[in-house]
Design a protein around this motif. Sequence first.
Motif, PDB file in Angstrom:
ATOM      1  N   PRO A  54      85.241  84.560  18.275  1.00 20.80           N
ATOM      2  CA  PRO A  54      86.383  83.670  18.512  1.00 20.80           C
ATOM      3  C   PRO A  54      87.690  84.422  18.698  1.00 20.80           C
ATOM      4  CG  PRO A  54      85.039  82.886  16.670  1.00 20.80           C
ATOM      5  CD  PRO A  54      84.537  84.250  17.010  1.00 20.80           C
ATOM      6  N   ALA A  55      87.800  85.621  18.148  1.00 19.88           N
ATOM      7  CA  ALA A  55      89.044  86.376  18.261  1.00 19.88           C
ATOM      8  C   ALA A  55      89.232  86.986  19.644  1.00 19.88           C
ATOM      9  CB  ALA A  55      89.081  87.468  17.190  1.00 19.88           C
ATOM     10  N   THR A  56      88.155  87.398  20.296  1.00 27.01           N
ATOM     11  CA  THR A  56      88.273  88.076  21.590  1.00 27.01           C
ATOM     12  C   THR A  56      87.926  87.189  22.776  1.00 27.01           C
ATOM     13  OG1 THR A  56      86.002  88.882  21.348  1.00 27.01           O
ATOM     14  CG2 THR A  56      87.784  90.325  20.571  1.00 27.01           C
ATOM     15  N   ALA A  57      87.205  86.113  22.538  1.00 28.59           N
ATOM     16  CA  ALA A  57      86.758  85.278  23.649  1.00 28.59           C
ATOM     17  C   ALA A  57      87.913  84.743  24.490  1.00 28.59           C
ATOM     18  CB  ALA A  57      85.892  84.130  23.129  1.00 28.59           C
ATOM     19  N   PRO A  58      89.024  84.219  23.896  1.00 27.71           N
ATOM     20  CA  PRO A  58      90.103  83.682  24.741  1.00 27.71           C
ATOM     21  C   PRO A  58      90.724  84.714  25.668  1.00 27.71           C
ATOM     22  CG  PRO A  58      90.324  82.913  22.470  1.00 27.71           C
ATOM     23  CD  PRO A  58      89.270  83.960  22.458  1.00 27.71           C
ATOM     24  N   LEU A  59      90.653  85.983  25.281  1.00 27.80           N
ATOM     25  CA  LEU A  59      91.232  87.031  26.119  1.00 27.80           C
ATOM     26  C   LEU A  59      90.434  87.238  27.405  1.00 27.80           C
ATOM     27  CD1 LEU A  59      91.947  89.662  23.303  1.00 27.80           C
ATOM     28  CD2 LEU A  59      93.506  87.917  24.221  1.00 27.80           C
ATOM     29  N   MET A  60      89.211  86.708  27.468  1.00 22.86           N
ATOM     30  CA  MET A  60      88.339  86.918  28.614  1.00 22.86           C
ATOM     31  C   MET A  60      88.420  85.783  29.633  1.00 22.86           C
ATOM     32  SD  MET A  60      86.924  89.763  27.717  1.00 22.86           S
ATOM     33  CE  MET A  60      88.334  90.217  26.705  1.00 22.86           C
ATOM     34  N   ALA A  61      89.275  84.813  29.425  1.00 20.78           N
ATOM     35  CA  ALA A  61      89.297  83.622  30.273  1.00 20.78           C
ATOM     36  C   ALA A  61      89.539  83.956  31.737  1.00 20.78           C
ATOM     37  CB  ALA A  61      90.357  82.640  29.756  1.00 20.78           C
ATOM     38  N   ASP A  62      90.484  84.867  32.009  1.00 23.09           N
ATOM     39  CA  ASP A  62      90.781  85.211  33.402  1.00 23.09           C
ATOM     40  C   ASP A  62      89.597  85.887  34.089  1.00 23.09           C
ATOM     41  OD1 ASP A  62      93.271  84.147  33.130  1.00 23.09           O
ATOM     42  OD2 ASP A  62      94.274  86.065  32.720  1.00 23.09           O
ATOM     43  N   GLN A  63      88.756  86.537  33.300  1.00 16.58           N
ATOM     44  CA  GLN A  63      87.591  87.220  33.868  1.00 16.58           C
ATOM     45  C   GLN A  63      86.467  86.252  34.211  1.00 16.58           C
ATOM     46  OE1 GLN A  63      87.440  90.532  34.492  1.00 16.58           O
ATOM     47  NE2 GLN A  63      89.556  90.769  33.762  1.00 16.58           N
ATOM     48  N   VAL A  64      86.536  85.030  33.632  1.00 13.69           N
ATOM     49  CA  VAL A  64      85.443  84.075  33.787  1.00 13.69           C
ATOM     50  C   VAL A  64      85.746  83.007  34.832  1.00 13.69           C
ATOM     51  CG1 VAL A  64      84.137  82.268  32.600  1.00 13.69           C
ATOM     52  CG2 VAL A  64      84.602  84.433  31.437  1.00 13.69           C
ATOM     53  N   LYS A  65      86.967  82.551  34.884  1.00 15.59           N
ATOM     54  CA  LYS A  65      87.316  81.390  35.696  1.00 15.59           C
ATOM     55  C   LYS A  65      86.916  81.584  37.168  1.00 15.59           C
ATOM     56  CE  LYS A  65      91.043  78.160  36.670  1.00 15.59           C
ATOM     57  NZ  LYS A  65      92.467  77.807  36.416  1.00 15.59           N
TER      58      LYS A  65
END
Length: 695
Positions: free
Chosen positions: A272-283
């Motif tokens: 949960p701590a690092t997942a939000p930082l990956m949003a731009d890589q997923v969208k």
Amino acid sequence: MNPDPLAGEERPTVQGVVRDLKRVPVARVLATAFIIFWAILFARYSWEAPISVGPDAEWHFPPRAGDPRQTIPIATDAERALFDLRQAVGERGRKVDQDPRVLLVPYTQDTLRNTAKRSPLDRAILARALNNIDAMGAKAIGIDILIDQPQPEDPQIIATLKGMKTPVWLAYAKRQYAPDEIEQWQQEFMENWSRQLSGSQVRQTSVRFEADGDNVLRRWPTLPRGLPPFMPLALTGANPAFNYQGSIDFREPANPERPVFSKLPIDLFADPATAPLMADQVKGRIILIGGDLADRDQFEVPSTRLDGPTMSGLEVHASMIAQLLDGRLPNPASSLSLWALAVLVVLCGAFTAMLDVRPWVVALAVLGQLVFFAGAPFVFEWRGIDTLGLPAFGWLGGWTLAYAATGAAVRAVGSEQRRYAQSALGKYLPRDIAAQILRDPAKLSLTGEKRAIYTLFTDIEGFTAMSHRLPPDRVAALLNAYLDGMCDIVLDHGGTIDKFVGDAVVAFWGAPIARGNDADRAAQALLAMNRFTKEFSDSHDEAGEKMGRTRAGLHYGDAVVGNFGGEGRLSYTALGDAMNCAARLEGANKYLRTVALISEEARSRTSLDVFRPMGRIILSGRATPIVVWEPAPDADPELRATLARLWDRFDKGDRAALDEIEQICLTCDKDAALSAFACRLREAGPGGAVQLTEK
């Protein structure tokens, strides 16, 4: 000036070709045509044979979808190596920037250490990662993990999958196409899993690759009926009926520090701590989740087969997805064009060999054709044409076969005398021996050498009397037909025909060339003669005059072998005790009531187990006893073995064994040879021998 007699020779004509063909014997033309036919097949099918073997080990022609093809030794490896080279230097060997459309989310070695699970992969971390990725706006998710057995975290992952809003494609396999990897219970588990996810955004997808026999992935897999859509097709929304049969478009990174496809460990998305930082890589991206482990789901590809690292199945899927999205799907050459090119290549080789021109012109023609056929596939690859399946090595091999076969036929013109000599020698010697003598006539010198050989004598029972009752022309025709068959048997089994003495045939094995299996060759020839002579006698009943049985004797021993005679007349023959013993064995058949006899010296050296004992005898003119055996291939093997044991027991002093032999004789009352065997044992006693007084 006088005209040049060679003028115009560089311009071959159809008439010249036809003229050369007429000079070649029909048999040679047929043999050459047969080789050219195989050359065409080789030039067409050097990648793989046009057959397949299914899981049930049945051969299928034409090949059946999903079954492994049969490769051709050397040729297939050469074709694969040439294709890999073409891909490395061709247009598709270009380097590209990182692809922003696909993201790889792998399980790594760190993941396995953190989850303390290796196989099956931990599904709790997968559930947490899917929850987070689903909220980041991914275009589609492909899970290259086969869920085929229960785990404690299954309720968690099922709940996650049922709640997914993003389309998810979950790996699926079928036992029919992977019998070594999928058990029936695993198949049932996957089917039950699919039913639980019915109505959700989760669908099944095939992850079936088809690596070549060298474990290198080069081509898109065939898609057998009954499997769900292939993962790259499913994730890109391609037509389910799409079935591309070309090569995979692997790419090299322009910057070694930035791989073609971005890769982020699944641990980052599960935390949960690092997942939000990956949003731009997923969208907006296609997400591929699976393993990237050194010992699982790793493949070699053309660019890595020599010294590079292997490629994970995730990266292979990503390469196919990018290939689909870019529309880089050049079709391989059609079957019709490959047939046309194969025929063209072979005809070029054949007609080049028939050119009646100066040598330097032929050399230029050969060099030019070889350069063209070797270089054309590289040109095709540079122009962006898929050369998977293009038989570059097959063209060279087919051309070479056609050139060699046709050249041999052309050189055969004017060699009729040599062929006649070889044919004449071949009537008495095996083909390999005759060929050696033709290559080295010095072998016909007046010399002899002592050799251990297998000697065979045969004779027709009562033929002399029969010949007096038949017309001479009929006797000659009958005898010639009989001797033809006997000679064929000797030569087919690698023997040397020594001589004919009336209706008798004398042959030997072990000279002038000895082979490791001469014993089996000689014994098999003896058995073949027994069969042939019986059939010949049954089919040649001359007005009530039925041919008698052919008696034969086979022995192993020393003899002097060589060419004997004068300079004007030679005879390659064998002399000595081995020949005399075989002749005496042939004559002993009359006394022993047998048809054929083989000495212990010969029988002990053969691997055939078709003989039954006939005791120990002393041949006429000899002082040393000899153990003899009778070929009995049609007898019960257990009975043969029993007789051998009983004979051994009796010979060692157990007289009770003779009673058992006589009991066997009572049950085989029509077996005259067996009854005579028992009588001789009673006469000679244990360890004894019966003296024969007649030859």
